[in-house]
Design an enzyme around this catalytic site. Structure first.
Site, mmCIF file in Angstrom:
data_model
loop_
_atom_site.group_PDB
_atom_site.id
_atom_site.type_symbol
_atom_site.label_atom_id
_atom_site.label_comp_id
_atom_site.label_asym_id
_atom_site.label_seq_id
_atom_site.Cartn_x
_atom_site.Cartn_y
_atom_site.Cartn_z
ATOM 1 N N HIS A 134 0.841 -1.212 0.000
ATOM 2 C CA HIS A 134 0.000 0.000 0.000
ATOM 3 C C HIS A 134 0.875 1.261 0.000
ATOM 4 O O HIS A 134 0.599 2.221 -0.707
ATOM 5 C CB HIS A 134 -0.876 0.058 1.264
ATOM 6 C CG HIS A 134 -1.926 -0.999 1.375
ATOM 7 N ND1 HIS A 134 -2.081 -1.763 2.499
ATOM 8 C CD2 HIS A 134 -2.896 -1.404 0.510
ATOM 9 C CE1 HIS A 134 -3.112 -2.584 2.334
ATOM 10 N NE2 HIS A 134 -3.618 -2.396 1.143
ATOM 11 N N LYS A 189 -18.567 -8.618 10.025
ATOM 12 C CA LYS A 189 -17.279 -9.077 10.541
ATOM 13 C C LYS A 189 -16.380 -7.880 10.873
ATOM 14 O O LYS A 189 -16.155 -7.010 10.035
ATOM 15 C CB LYS A 189 -16.595 -9.944 9.484
ATOM 16 C CG LYS A 189 -15.644 -10.945 10.073
ATOM 17 C CD LYS A 189 -15.017 -11.789 8.991
ATOM 18 C CE LYS A 189 -13.879 -11.027 8.400
ATOM 19 N NZ LYS A 189 -13.304 -11.539 7.198
ATOM 20 N N ARG A 192 -2.091 -6.200 -8.426
ATOM 21 C CA ARG A 192 -0.967 -7.105 -8.163
ATOM 22 C C ARG A 192 -0.867 -8.184 -9.204
ATOM 23 O O ARG A 192 0.184 -8.510 -9.687
ATOM 24 C CB ARG A 192 -1.133 -7.761 -6.781
ATOM 25 C CG ARG A 192 -0.873 -6.806 -5.658
ATOM 26 C CD ARG A 192 -1.501 -7.290 -4.382
ATOM 27 N NE ARG A 192 -2.949 -7.185 -4.476
ATOM 28 C CZ ARG A 192 -3.756 -7.332 -3.457
ATOM 29 N NH1 ARG A 192 -3.263 -7.617 -2.274
ATOM 30 N NH2 ARG A 192 -5.057 -7.203 -3.609
ATOM 31 N N SER A 232 -3.001 -7.562 2.908
ATOM 32 C CA SER A 232 -3.251 -7.397 4.350
ATOM 33 C C SER A 232 -3.690 -8.718 4.965
ATOM 34 O O SER A 232 -3.288 -9.059 6.083
ATOM 35 C CB SER A 232 -4.351 -6.361 4.585
ATOM 36 O OG SER A 232 -3.957 -5.109 4.118
#
Ligand code: ADP
Length: 166
Positions: free
Chosen positions: A22, A48, A97, A135
């Site tokens: 990031h 969540k 990515r 992450s």
């Protein structure tokens, strides 16, 4: 570009936590934008809870970019395009990515353009060393006792450690 019209870009995401991937994307954006707003999304519809609270994610991003006055971190809720309009930001930054990122990112870019046709999504490729980094992988490796110090900044690492100790 006259100073009265700075190029403002938004880099939205979960950033739970901010990784060096990031950071790389954010620093690359500064080559093309005058100001970068890193928008940490509150997912009101998501039950969540993440690892860090949205406030903690914003705080750590501010710490990491303390010396870079062109970068700000803000939490936002609701539609990204509404947030972009509010900030007069016409560029949305996303990192790509691998091919696996593409389909979702492409759909989202098209949808955001439908919602506000003055916004452009720009995709940036990270430094190759970070092209496998996410992450969720950092969270998983850390929770299993792995060393994540190469993947996150020291400010993020110390918060991860504090959370594990606490
Ligand atoms: P989201 O939940 O919106 O995917 P993330 O925090 O996971 O939020 O990612 C925000 C953006 O940063 C996405 O565009 C994602 O593709 C990109 N990104 C995440 N990790 C990397 C990385 N290692 N290199 C380049 N881009 C990345």
């Amino acid at each position: 570009m006259p100073l009265s019209h700075p190029v403002i870009a938004i880099y939205p995401g979960s950033f739970d936590p901010l990784t060096r991937g990031h950071e790389d994307i954010a620093r690359r954006t500064l080559r093309i934008a005058d100001r970068l707003i890193i928008g940490v999304a509150h997912h009101a519809t998501q039950t969540k809870r993440g690892l860090f609270s949205v406030e903690e994610r914003v705080a750590v991003i501010r710490e990491v970019f303390r010396d870079e006055e062109r970068v700000e971190a803000v939490a936002f809720q609701g539609l990204l395009v509404d947030f972009a309009k509010e900030l007069e930001a016409r560029f949305i930054i996303r990192g790509l990515r691998a091919v696996s990122d593409f389909e979702y990112e492409f759909q989202m870019a098209q949808m955001n353009r439908e919602l506000w046709d003055e916004v452009e999504t720009l995709f940036l490729a990270p430094e190759v060393d970070y092209s496998f980094l996410s992450s969720s992988l950092v969270r998983e490796v850390f929770s299993l006792g792995g060393d994540v110090s190469r993947f996150v900044s020291p400010q993020v690492l110390s918060r991860l450690q504090a959370m594990a100790d606490g």
